[in-house]
Motif scaffolding. Structure first.
Motif, PDB file in Angstrom:
ATOM      1  N   LEU A  36      45.620  33.838  42.346  1.00 49.39           N
ATOM      2  CA  LEU A  36      46.572  33.238  43.280  1.00 49.39           C
ATOM      3  C   LEU A  36      47.229  34.292  44.164  1.00 49.39           C
ATOM      4  O   LEU A  36      47.339  34.131  45.382  1.00 49.39           O
ATOM      5  N   LEU A  37      47.659  35.376  43.548  1.00 51.49           N
ATOM      6  CA  LEU A  37      48.321  36.431  44.310  1.00 51.49           C
ATOM      7  C   LEU A  37      47.362  37.100  45.288  1.00 51.49           C
ATOM      8  O   LEU A  37      47.753  37.470  46.393  1.00 51.49           O
ATOM      9  N   ASP A  38      46.100  37.246  44.904  1.00 48.90           N
ATOM     10  CA  ASP A  38      45.097  37.806  45.820  1.00 48.90           C
ATOM     11  C   ASP A  38      44.801  36.856  46.980  1.00 48.90           C
ATOM     12  O   ASP A  38      44.617  37.288  48.113  1.00 48.90           O
ATOM     13  N   ALA A  39      44.776  35.563  46.697  1.00 55.86           N
ATOM     14  CA  ALA A  39      44.412  34.577  47.713  1.00 55.86           C
ATOM     15  C   ALA A  39      45.515  34.325  48.736  1.00 55.86           C
ATOM     16  O   ALA A  39      45.227  33.992  49.891  1.00 55.86           O
ATOM     17  N   LEU A  43      51.337  36.585  50.832  1.00 61.32           N
ATOM     18  CA  LEU A  43      52.799  36.554  50.888  1.00 61.32           C
ATOM     19  C   LEU A  43      53.426  35.794  49.719  1.00 61.32           C
ATOM     20  O   LEU A  43      54.642  35.668  49.641  1.00 61.32           O
ATOM     21  N   LEU A  44      52.601  35.307  48.810  1.00 63.69           N
ATOM     22  CA  LEU A  44      53.086  34.529  47.678  1.00 63.69           C
ATOM     23  C   LEU A  44      53.878  35.396  46.703  1.00 63.69           C
ATOM     24  O   LEU A  44      53.504  36.528  46.406  1.00 63.69           O
ATOM     25  N   SER A  53      54.547  43.477  41.450  1.00 64.93           N
ATOM     26  CA  SER A  53      55.865  43.397  42.094  1.00 64.93           C
ATOM     27  C   SER A  53      56.100  42.043  42.760  1.00 64.93           C
ATOM     28  O   SER A  53      57.229  41.720  43.126  1.00 64.93           O
ATOM     29  N   ARG A  54      55.064  41.237  42.878  1.00 65.67           N
ATOM     30  CA  ARG A  54      55.186  39.909  43.492  1.00 65.67           C
ATOM     31  C   ARG A  54      55.474  38.823  42.459  1.00 65.67           C
ATOM     32  O   ARG A  54      55.592  37.646  42.791  1.00 65.67           O
ATOM     33  N   ILE A  55      55.612  39.213  41.207  1.00 63.68           N
ATOM     34  CA  ILE A  55      56.076  38.308  40.157  1.00 63.68           C
ATOM     35  C   ILE A  55      57.561  38.603  39.987  1.00 63.68           C
ATOM     36  O   ILE A  55      57.942  39.671  39.515  1.00 63.68           O
TER      37      ILE A  55
END
Length: 70
Positions: free
Chosen positions: A19-22, A25-26, A54-56
């Motif tokens: 999900l984060l790769d796809a 900006l998520l 860092s996006r979690i």
């Protein structure tokens, strides 16, 4: 808030990473509902690319018992 801990921690880690790769900006807030032990939580983190971590924003209640950090 996205739920994790419903399946194996390996699968959860792989799905979150995908999900984060796809979606560049998520940002995610995860809730594990105390589903993991410390080793399962470590396996989950292993499958998250360092660049994506860092996006979690946080993981709410990851472990059945408090997990120790190093």
């Amino acid at each position: 808030m996205a739920k994790v801990g419903l399946y194996e921690s390996v699968r959860d880690g792989m799905v979150v990473n995908l999900l984060l790769d796809a979606v560049p900006l998520l940002r995610l807030r995860l809730d594990a509902n105390r589903s993991w032990n410390q080793s399962q939580a470590a396996v989950f983190v292993k499958y998250i690319k360092p660049a994506n971590r860092s996006r979690i924003d946080f993981i709410e209640e990851p472990c059945k018992k408090p997990c120790l950090t190093h």
